[in-house]
Design an enzyme around this catalytic site. Structure first.
Site, mmCIF file in Angstrom:
data_model
loop_
_atom_site.group_PDB
_atom_site.id
_atom_site.type_symbol
_atom_site.label_atom_id
_atom_site.label_comp_id
_atom_site.label_asym_id
_atom_site.label_seq_id
_atom_site.Cartn_x
_atom_site.Cartn_y
_atom_site.Cartn_z
ATOM 1 N N LYS A 170 0.809 -1.032 0.033
ATOM 2 C CA LYS A 170 -0.067 -0.002 0.040
ATOM 3 C C LYS A 170 0.852 1.255 0.127
ATOM 4 C CE LYS A 170 -2.034 3.079 1.842
ATOM 5 N NZ LYS A 170 -1.706 4.502 1.469
ATOM 6 N N GLU A 245 9.098 2.115 10.740
ATOM 7 C CA GLU A 245 10.249 2.810 10.520
ATOM 8 C C GLU A 245 9.629 4.309 10.682
ATOM 9 O OE1 GLU A 245 13.217 2.092 10.120
ATOM 10 O OE2 GLU A 245 13.250 0.007 10.188
ATOM 11 N N CYS A 279 14.027 10.840 6.276
ATOM 12 C CA CYS A 279 13.540 10.353 7.715
ATOM 13 C C CYS A 279 15.088 10.782 8.523
ATOM 14 C CB CYS A 279 13.314 9.146 8.018
ATOM 15 S SG CYS A 279 13.850 7.941 6.974
HETATM 16 P P1 NAD Z 1 2.566 9.157 6.816
HETATM 17 O O1 NAD Z 1 2.390 8.356 8.168
HETATM 18 O O2 NAD Z 1 1.339 10.167 6.579
HETATM 19 O O3 NAD Z 1 1.945 8.034 5.675
HETATM 20 C C1 NAD Z 1 2.602 6.891 5.272
HETATM 21 C C2 NAD Z 1 1.642 5.620 4.635
HETATM 22 O O4 NAD Z 1 0.927 5.530 5.714
HETATM 23 C C3 NAD Z 1 0.849 6.106 3.472
HETATM 24 O O5 NAD Z 1 0.861 5.133 2.750
HETATM 25 C C4 NAD Z 1 -0.400 6.514 4.128
HETATM 26 O O6 NAD Z 1 -1.368 6.474 3.190
HETATM 27 C C5 NAD Z 1 -0.851 5.575 5.091
HETATM 28 N N1 NAD Z 1 -1.409 5.837 6.226
HETATM 29 C C6 NAD Z 1 -1.685 7.032 6.724
HETATM 30 N N2 NAD Z 1 -2.566 7.005 7.721
HETATM 31 C C7 NAD Z 1 -2.972 5.748 7.724
HETATM 32 C C8 NAD Z 1 -3.804 4.954 8.930
HETATM 33 N N3 NAD Z 1 -4.484 5.557 9.829
HETATM 34 N N4 NAD Z 1 -3.737 3.667 8.612
HETATM 35 C C9 NAD Z 1 -2.828 2.850 8.036
HETATM 36 N N5 NAD Z 1 -2.050 3.623 7.177
HETATM 37 C C10 NAD Z 1 -2.098 5.042 7.095
HETATM 38 O O7 NAD Z 1 3.611 9.622 6.423
HETATM 39 P P2 NAD Z 1 4.325 10.269 5.226
HETATM 40 O O8 NAD Z 1 3.816 11.767 5.215
HETATM 41 O O9 NAD Z 1 3.944 9.515 3.587
HETATM 42 O O10 NAD Z 1 5.994 10.275 5.205
HETATM 43 C C11 NAD Z 1 6.591 11.083 5.896
HETATM 44 C C12 NAD Z 1 7.021 10.647 7.315
HETATM 45 O O11 NAD Z 1 7.578 9.327 7.003
HETATM 46 C C13 NAD Z 1 8.025 11.253 8.015
HETATM 47 O O12 NAD Z 1 7.570 11.279 9.204
HETATM 48 C C14 NAD Z 1 9.323 10.613 7.937
HETATM 49 O O13 NAD Z 1 9.992 10.775 8.916
HETATM 50 C C15 NAD Z 1 8.884 9.146 8.098
HETATM 51 N N6 NAD Z 1 9.713 8.435 7.184
HETATM 52 C C16 NAD Z 1 10.565 7.378 7.710
HETATM 53 C C17 NAD Z 1 11.436 6.725 7.372
HETATM 54 C C18 NAD Z 1 12.375 5.510 7.974
HETATM 55 O O14 NAD Z 1 12.760 4.753 7.635
HETATM 56 N N7 NAD Z 1 12.169 5.538 9.422
HETATM 57 C C19 NAD Z 1 11.768 6.430 6.050
HETATM 58 C C20 NAD Z 1 11.011 7.549 5.216
HETATM 59 C C21 NAD Z 1 10.026 8.412 6.113
#
Ligand code: NAD
Length: 472
Positions: A170, A245, A279
């Protein structure tokens, strides 16, 4: 335009339950560059059923057979690499040169690493009178963000398939197109039906039913800490395994004996990579207090070389942010830095010149940032660097660890041994010494609210395995 009207479920293109579509916007031009289905809970059920049905067959294939499929997928991925780099630049806005190397190149490197790992990974071992078996966890939901979209998806898909799990992917609704190319590649590899499935859609509409589905055994999530917490709560209802992550607020510590010119340049490049939407970005630069006046001109000179431009130009080093909403969030952080009294050295809230369209901000550096300031504490996810000063090593460690996050960090010193000793005191999952380069076999993951679990290499494979012991 890339328009996808169907989801990939059970080895074929599947008509979604609803006709609703999600538009994908190019953040550099604000134009729609593609559409994908807005999946819903009914599509989740179909994918979970397919992945569950495929599990008995796939989980009992030999590692050699699985490596053979992964190798075929790798070959096709390499062939479509240039197309994927352009596509991801159009969805995300990362400069094309970097997209070629990172967004398209890295997933191929990661996939190849799992083909190799399967050659000799011990799926069983003897411990005394026991035979200990490593078995696949089962059906995996892989939920990913938009900032390194194919890489983050591939880390999960490659490791899960190598382990013998079946997968429901997803991707983020902001950058889903590359995942559809991956599904096309997988379709052409003749992977058995249901082993890989692709759902697109919004997090609350598709993500939540997926995480809650009884047929899903594990959720592997990369994204924000906020959503990671929500997923943990939902997954707990059926005691699923959850790997997270999440976000970061990493610090680079420059020790007094560091090569300051190299360290400053590398830290700025690291912080501004992908417009600061990384991140593990080193977003806090910690320097000895007495070096501040010497460091400022170095910072100003180098940071000014990051001029936002069209990401399709080969010489562009920094592109736009992902969305208008993200640009507003980042501008709010810059305003808060100004209001809280940080010294602005480069950038600011004015829009960059000559870019009437696109979600651009000026790369920004603040000096004299203190621990209580919002820009020192919260993940900004934009090109904003905070310079903080310390008096001695203990204070440097205290500042670095003063965060709810613990994903990454850096230490710069002429004395590697001293740097390694200091690295042991940082509460983070990774520390780069003198700009040590990315290692696709090294475990990646966070301490504290940066997450649970590790990805990449052997540690990444083991996330998707469970352990059984037979006593004789
Ligand atoms: P997000 O948490 O908004 O979304 C990530 C994914 O989760 C998307 O596919 C989204 O559709 C899904 N999602 C959103 N709400 C959900 C729910 N209630 N239930 C299930 N799935 C849901 O994050 P983003 O804005 O896409 O990405 C940015 C964030 O990701 C930043 O905080 C960044 O630090 C983090 N990040 C972490 C890593 C790591 O490896 N630690 C890597 C990249 C990004």
């Amino acid at each position: 335009m890339k328009n996808y009207g169907k989801l990939y479920i059970d080895g074929s293109w599947h008509v979604p339950a609803s006709n609703d579509l999600i538009e994908v916007v190019n953040p550099a031009t604000e134009a729609v560059v593609g559409t994908v289905p807005a999946g819903n809970a009914e599509d989740v059920k179909a994918a979970a059923l397919a992945a569950g049905n495929a599990l008995p067959g796939w989980s009992t294939t030999s590692p050699e057979i699985r490596a053979g499929y992964l190798k075929r997928i790798h070959e096709a991925l390499v062939v479509r690499g240039p197309e994927l780099a352009e596509l991801i630049t159009s969805e995300l806005g990362m400069p094309i040169k970097l997209s070629q190397r990172i967004q398209a190149g890295l997933p191929a490197v990661v996939l190849a690493s799992y083909v190799k790992l399967l050659e000799d990974y011990p799926f069983s071992e003897h411990i005394g009178n026991s035979l200990v078996l490593k078995e696949p966890v089962g059906v995996v939901a892989a939920i990913t963000p938009w900032n390194y979209p194919l890489h983050q998806l591939m880390i999960k898909v490659a490791a899960a398939l190598a382990a013998g799990c079946t997968v429901i992917a997803k991707p983020s609704e902001l950058t889903p197109l590359n995942a559809f190319v991956l599904a096309e590649i997988i379709d052409s590899s003749d992977l058995p039906p249901g082993v890989f499935n692709l759902l697109s859609g919004e997090g609350d509409v598709v993500g939540e039913p997926l995480v809650s589905d009884e047929g899903v055994d594990m959720v592997s999530f990369t994204g924000s800490t906020r959503v990671g917490k929500r997923i943990s709560i939902l997954a707990a209802q059926s005691v699923k395994r959850v790997a997270l992550e999440l976000g970061g607020k990493s610090a680079a510590i420059l020790l007094p004996d560091a090569d300051f010119e190299t360290a400053v340049k590398a830290t700025i490049s690291n912080c501004f990579l992908n417009s600061g939407q990384t991140c593990s970005a080193h977003t806090r630069m910690l320097i000895p207090a007495e070096t501040y006046e010497m460091v400022v001109p170095l910072v100003c000179q180098y940071a000014a070389s990051f001029v936002p431009e069209n990401p399709l130009d080969a010489q562009t080093r920094i592109g736009p942010l992902i969305s208008a909403q993200q640009r507003e969030r980042v501008l709010d952080y810059i305003r808060s830095g100004l209001a809280e009294g940080a010294e602005i050295l480069v950038g600011g809230v004015d829009p960059p010149e000559g870019l009437p369209l696109g979600y651009y901000v000026r790369p920004t550096v603040f000096g004299r940032v203190t621990r209580e300031m919002k820009i020192a504490r919260e993940e900004i996810f934009g090109p904003v660097l905070s310079i903080m000063t310390y008096r001695d090593e203990d204070e440097a460690v205290a500042i670095a660890n003063d965060s709810i996050y613990g994903l990454a960090g850096g230490i710069w010193s002429a004395d590697e041994e001293r740097a390694a000793q200091l690295a042991r005191r940082l509460k983070t999952g990774q520390v780069d010494i003198n700009g040590g380069r990315f290692n696709p076999l090294a475990p990646f993951g966070g301490y504290k609210q940066s997450g649970n679990g590790r990805e990449l290499g052997r540690y990444g494979l083991e996330e998707f395995l469970q352990t059984k012991s037979l006593q004789f």
